[in-house]
Each structure stands twice: as structure tokens, then as C-alpha cells.
Design a protein around this motif. Structure first.
Motif, PDB file in Angstrom:
ATOM      1  N   GLU A 179       0.826  -1.209   0.000  1.00 56.62           N
ATOM      2  CA  GLU A 179       0.000   0.000   0.000  1.00 56.62           C
ATOM      3  C   GLU A 179       0.867   1.269   0.000  1.00 56.62           C
ATOM      4  OE1 GLU A 179      -3.320  -0.315   2.788  1.00 56.62           O
ATOM      5  OE2 GLU A 179      -3.145   1.866   3.028  1.00 56.62           O
ATOM      6  N   ASP A 180       1.937   1.225   0.786  1.00 57.58           N
ATOM      7  CA  ASP A 180       2.777   2.425   0.922  1.00 57.58           C
ATOM      8  C   ASP A 180       3.714   2.658  -0.250  1.00 57.58           C
ATOM      9  OD1 ASP A 180       1.634   3.016   3.327  1.00 57.58           O
ATOM     10  OD2 ASP A 180       3.162   2.012   4.538  1.00 57.58           O
ATOM     11  N   THR A 181       4.042   1.612  -1.016  1.00 57.97           N
ATOM     12  CA  THR A 181       5.064   1.793  -2.063  1.00 57.97           C
ATOM     13  C   THR A 181       4.582   1.397  -3.458  1.00 57.97           C
ATOM     14  OG1 THR A 181       5.939  -0.447  -1.796  1.00 57.97           O
ATOM     15  CG2 THR A 181       6.891   1.261  -0.392  1.00 57.97           C
ATOM     16  N   GLY A 182       3.551   0.596  -3.544  1.00 57.38           N
ATOM     17  CA  GLY A 182       3.084   0.110  -4.853  1.00 57.38           C
ATOM     18  C   GLY A 182       4.056  -0.843  -5.507  1.00 57.38           C
ATOM     19  N   VAL A 183       5.005  -1.341  -4.721  1.00 55.09           N
ATOM     20  CA  VAL A 183       6.033  -2.211  -5.291  1.00 55.09           C
ATOM     21  C   VAL A 183       5.501  -3.642  -5.431  1.00 55.09           C
ATOM     22  CG1 VAL A 183       7.161  -3.016  -3.163  1.00 55.09           C
ATOM     23  CG2 VAL A 183       8.552  -2.478  -5.167  1.00 55.09           C
ATOM     24  N   ASP A 184       6.008  -4.348  -6.448  1.00 55.65           N
ATOM     25  CA  ASP A 184       5.667  -5.755  -6.637  1.00 55.65           C
ATOM     26  C   ASP A 184       6.536  -6.566  -5.679  1.00 55.65           C
ATOM     27  OD1 ASP A 184       3.932  -7.294  -8.039  1.00 55.65           O
ATOM     28  OD2 ASP A 184       4.851  -6.943  -9.991  1.00 55.65           O
ATOM     29  N   VAL A 185       5.916  -7.400  -4.832  1.00 56.18           N
ATOM     30  CA  VAL A 185       6.690  -8.070  -3.782  1.00 56.18           C
ATOM     31  C   VAL A 185       6.882  -9.559  -4.071  1.00 56.18           C
ATOM     32  CG1 VAL A 185       6.691  -8.751  -1.332  1.00 56.18           C
ATOM     33  CG2 VAL A 185       6.037  -6.426  -1.976  1.00 56.18           C
ATOM     34  N   GLU A 186       8.087 -10.028  -3.787  1.00 58.64           N
ATOM     35  CA  GLU A 186       8.384 -11.468  -3.807  1.00 58.64           C
ATOM     36  C   GLU A 186       8.673 -11.892  -2.375  1.00 58.64           C
ATOM     37  OE1 GLU A 186      12.015 -12.442  -5.895  1.00 58.64           O
ATOM     38  OE2 GLU A 186      12.143 -14.412  -4.961  1.00 58.64           O
ATOM     39  N   MET A 187       8.006 -12.924  -1.921  1.00 54.04           N
ATOM     40  CA  MET A 187       8.265 -13.443  -0.578  1.00 54.04           C
ATOM     41  C   MET A 187       9.484 -14.364  -0.622  1.00 54.04           C
ATOM     42  SD  MET A 187       6.054 -11.975   1.201  1.00 54.04           S
ATOM     43  CE  MET A 187       6.504 -12.758   2.764  1.00 54.04           C
ATOM     44  N   HIS A 188      10.338 -14.228   0.384  1.00 54.63           N
ATOM     45  CA  HIS A 188      11.489 -15.131   0.506  1.00 54.63           C
ATOM     46  C   HIS A 188      11.610 -15.442   1.992  1.00 54.63           C
ATOM     47  CE1 HIS A 188      15.504 -16.762  -0.599  1.00 54.63           C
ATOM     48  NE2 HIS A 188      15.781 -16.434   0.654  1.00 54.63           N
ATOM     49  N   THR A 189      11.180 -16.614   2.378  1.00 54.57           N
ATOM     50  CA  THR A 189      11.056 -16.886   3.808  1.00 54.57           C
ATOM     51  C   THR A 189      11.906 -18.085   4.231  1.00 54.57           C
ATOM     52  OG1 THR A 189       9.136 -18.256   3.339  1.00 54.57           O
ATOM     53  CG2 THR A 189       8.717 -15.978   3.942  1.00 54.57           C
ATOM     54  N   HIS A 190      12.376 -18.030   5.456  1.00 54.21           N
ATOM     55  CA  HIS A 190      13.176 -19.134   6.005  1.00 54.21           C
ATOM     56  C   HIS A 190      12.425 -19.837   7.128  1.00 54.21           C
ATOM     57  CE1 HIS A 190      17.030 -19.231   3.846  1.00 54.21           C
ATOM     58  NE2 HIS A 190      16.675 -18.014   3.485  1.00 54.21           N
ATOM     59  N   ASN A 191      12.852 -21.058   7.377  1.00 51.53           N
ATOM     60  CA  ASN A 191      12.030 -21.967   8.177  1.00 51.53           C
ATOM     61  C   ASN A 191      12.508 -22.166   9.617  1.00 51.53           C
ATOM     62  OD1 ASN A 191       9.681 -23.516   8.053  1.00 51.53           O
ATOM     63  ND2 ASN A 191      10.835 -25.418   7.793  1.00 51.53           N
ATOM     64  N   ASP A 192      13.230 -21.206  10.154  1.00 49.11           N
ATOM     65  CA  ASP A 192      13.821 -21.388  11.489  1.00 49.11           C
ATOM     66  C   ASP A 192      12.798 -21.736  12.565  1.00 49.11           C
ATOM     67  OD1 ASP A 192      16.915 -20.058  11.301  1.00 49.11           O
ATOM     68  OD2 ASP A 192      15.482 -19.595   9.735  1.00 49.11           O
ATOM     69  N   PHE A 193      11.592 -21.193  12.445  1.00 50.23           N
ATOM     70  CA  PHE A 193      10.526 -21.531  13.400  1.00 50.23           C
ATOM     71  C   PHE A 193       9.459 -22.419  12.753  1.00 50.23           C
ATOM     72  CE2 PHE A 193      12.559 -18.023  15.522  1.00 50.23           C
ATOM     73  CZ  PHE A 193      12.402 -18.285  16.878  1.00 50.23           C
TER      74      PHE A 193
END
Ligand code: MN
Length: 383
Positions: A179-193
Motif C-alpha cells: 500500500e505504501d510503495t506500490g512495489v511488486d513483492v516477492e516473498m522469501h522466507t526461512h524456516n527457522d521456526f
């Protein structure tokens, strides 16, 4: 979907793919129909560059992305490999800026903008990576995302580098960021928890249009979001079919497991051996009647097979079905009479029974029943 098995996956301590394996994995990802593969780090030079060039020369339709730090030299190495996309990565959290980069927020912005503008001039697709984004001051992250977009970035990779997000927080942050930037986002997540897949999905629900994953969740420390999990969750839980060939999932999982020297745990979601193995009497009877009772998708959907396992918890219906495989049709009385012997043996062995052992029990049972004339109706079935 973006796969990073060949970059983040290979970065895992103790994992190295041979050139042939890298090429084979890239080809399989292409065959499955994954949109983009992050294939490696060209600035490492020598072997890595040579294999990236080979992958680029395969004529695959999958987009190929190479990973770079935010500097011109790295990007030149990537351009040299013939990839069509680059990841430009720099840390945005104060903890990384201070202790790892020994730099400042201003310098981080400047480096990222310079590298992005340079890559843009060379006509490649750009994902700007905010490393350690999840521990980054939100206002600075907004500033970073806006600057990246302005410099020509096609999307922002939001990296939960140390895996500290949870899905509710992820949803809020990603919604706000878009909402604040209008940027296209890619999620990159790690599984530590253990929340990499859940966080990826939360990001997608918040509006992220890309998601970076690895086969089997291979990746640094506890790994990344697993591609097969995210893909099947999108299809069956979110009703967002990615139009990919999920039937090849088990095959690629096995291949990557072997190539990375990591066995595939039996209980691995989506592709583990146990996904379609049923032993408990109630479950097996249900699945025999109608698979949907205990299965959300079909084994064929991911390249597995359904198996009825005969063990301690098996019931007579499963036993009848199992013996059908051997060409023996048991009456339900016979199955009920054999069950105590089956159970006793599995407890002694502490495992389910092999086909041969079942046949021995059957022979034993028939022998006693007919040759010695034992009346089995009087035999107790207690365990
Ligand atoms: Mn990572």
C-alpha cells in the motif's frame, strides 16, 4: 513461482551440486513449468560461471536469474552468463548494516540504486533483495523499496532471512508495504521456526505476486519455503492453480534429495513416502471405500502411489485388500481370525509386515485351520 534451489539451496552448509546436477535440476524445473529459477552466483567465477552459461545455453523457457551483491562487478559477471534476470541483494536491517556491512543506511541506498540503474541499462529483469527485511526499520524499508522502484527494479524480494516472521505479522507488513510503495513483492522466507510456507502464503494473501521457494525446502539452516508445499497449498487451499506439472514433484524431490545428500523424511509434506500410506484400520477402511475420506489430493497428483500397510493398527478390510494383491481372496471371517497373528507379529518386529511375512502367517493359519482342525472361533482376539 520462483525456485532458488540452485542458489539458496546450494548455499546450505554441506550441500554442493555437480555441474550435471545443476543442469538437470534446471531442466526439471523448466519441465514442471516454474516461472523463474535463481541458478547461482556468477561472481564466484570458474565452475559456477561455466555451469550457468551451460544452463543459459539449454534453450529453456524458464526465466533464469543470477544472484549479485549490489555492485557493478557482480552484475557484469551475471550479464556475461547470458541470464535474463538478476537479483541484486543488500542488507537493509541496522544489525546487518552495522555488523556485516559496517556501512550506513545512506550508503546501502546509494549502492543499491547504482547497481539497479546499471542492470536496468543492460535490459535484464531485476529483483532487488532487501536482505534481513523482516528485521529492518519499517520506514527505512519503505524508503528502500521506493528507491528501488524508481531506479528500475521490477520487484522487491522481501527476505525473512533469519525466519523470524509469523503469518499474522507477515500479512500486516506486506499489506502495508504494498500500500505504501506500490512495489511488486516477492516473498522469501526461512524456516527457522517452521513457518516458511505459512509466511509465504500470508505474504501472497497480502498481495505479494511472487514467491521464492526451494525443492524439499532445502536452504540455509532450517531451509526455505518448500516449493512443493507452497504450490499444492496455493492450488488446494487458496484455489490458485499455478498451471504447473505437479505430477513431477516426487521425482524432482527425490532427485534433489539425492543430489544434496539429504534423505527425504517419510513424513515430508506433499511428497514423503507416508503421504499415501494407510495402516490404521479405520483410516484404511475409509480410503478403500472413498479416498477423499483421508486424502486431500490424489497420489498421482504428485507422482506417488497409495499403499495400504499391514501393521499393528490394521483392520480386516485392509487385510482382505492386501491379500487380493497376492491373488488370494480372504473371507471376512478368515481376515478377522488372522488379525491377532498379524498384530502379534508386528509388535514383535516393531514394524509393519513384509508381503512374505503375511504369506507365512496365511500359510500357518491355513495349515492349523485345516490340517489340525483347530476351531478358530474360540481363539481370543485380545492383544
Ligand atoms: Mn535466503
Amino acid at each position: 513461482m520462483v525456485d532458488t534451489t540452485l542458489r539458496d539451496g546450494e548455499q546450505t552448509a554441506g550441500v554442493v551440486f555437480s555441474n550435471q546436477e545443476k543442469i538437470r535440476i534446471a531442466r526439471m524445473l523448466d519441465e514442471i513449468g516454474i516461472h523463474q529459477a535463481e541458478v547461482g552466483i556468477p561472481v564466484m567465477g570458474g565452475n559456477e560461471k561455466a555451469v550457468l552459461k551451460k544452463i543459459a545455453a539449454q534453450g529453456l523457457s524458464i526465466s533464469l536469474m543470477a544472484w549479485n551483491r549490489a555492485n557493478i562487478e557482480d552484475i557484469n559477471h551475471s550479464l556475461d552468463c547470458g541470464v535474463d534476470a538478476v537479483a541484486i541483494s543488500i542488507s537493509t536491517s541496522d544489525i546487518h548494516i552495522q555488523y556485516k556491512l559496517q556501512s550506513s543506511r545512506e550508503e546501502v541506498l546509494e549502492k543499491m540504486v547504482k547497481a539497479t540503474e546499471y542492470a536496468k541499462k543492460h535490459g535484464v529483469y531485476i529483483s532487488v533483495n532487501a536482505e534481513d527485511a523482516s528485521r529492518t526499520d519499517y520506514d527505512f524499508l519503505v524508503k528502500f523499496a521506493r528507491a528501488a522502484k524508481e531506479a528500475g527494479a521490477d520487484r522487491l524480494r522481501y527476505c525473512d532471512t533469519v525466519g523470524v516472521l509469523e503469518p499474522f505479522m507477515t500479512f500486516e507488513i506486506i499489506s502495508g508495504l504494498i500500500e505504501d510503495t506500490g512495489v511488486d513483492v516477492e516473498m522469501h522466507t526461512h524456516n527457522d521456526f517452521g513457518m516458511a510456507t505459512a509466511n509465504s502464503l500470508a505474504g501472497i494473501k497480502a498481495g505479494a505476486r511472487y514467491v521464492g521457494c526451494t525443492i524439499n525446502g532445502l536452504g540455509e539452516r532450517a531451509g526455505n519455503a518448500a516449493l512443493e508445499e507452497v504450490a499444492m497449498a496455493l492450488k488446494f487451499l487458496f484455489n490458485k492453480d499455478q498451471d504447473i506439472d505437479t505430477k513431477l514433484f516426487r521425482e524432482i524431490s527425490e532427485y534433489v534429495a539425492r543430489a544434496s545428500g539429504r534423505i527425504l523424511p517419510p513424513g515430508k509434506p506433499i511428497v514423503g513416502d507416508n503421504m499415501f500410506r494407510h495402516e490404521s484400520g479405520i483410516h484404511a477402511a475409509g480410503v478403500i471405500q472413498y479416498p477423499g475420506t483421508y486424502e486431500v489430493f490424489s497420489p498421482e497428483d504428485v507422482g506417488l502411489e497409495r499403499q495400504i500397510v499391514i501393521g499393528k493398527h490394521s483392520g480386516s478390510k485392509a487385510l482382505i485388500l492386501k491379500f487380493k494383491e497376492f491373488g488370494i481372496s480372504l473371507s471376512s471371517d478368515e481376515a478377522t481370525e488372522m488379525l491377532p497373528m498379524v498384530r502379534r507379529t508386528t509388535v514383535e518386529m516393531k514394524r509393519p509386515l513384509f508381503d512374505k511375512e503375511l504369506i507365512y502367517i496365511y500359510e500357518d493359519y491355513m495349515h492349523k485351520k485345516y490340517e489340525k482342525g483347530i476351531d478358530y472361533s474360540t481363539v481370543s482376539t485380545e492383544q
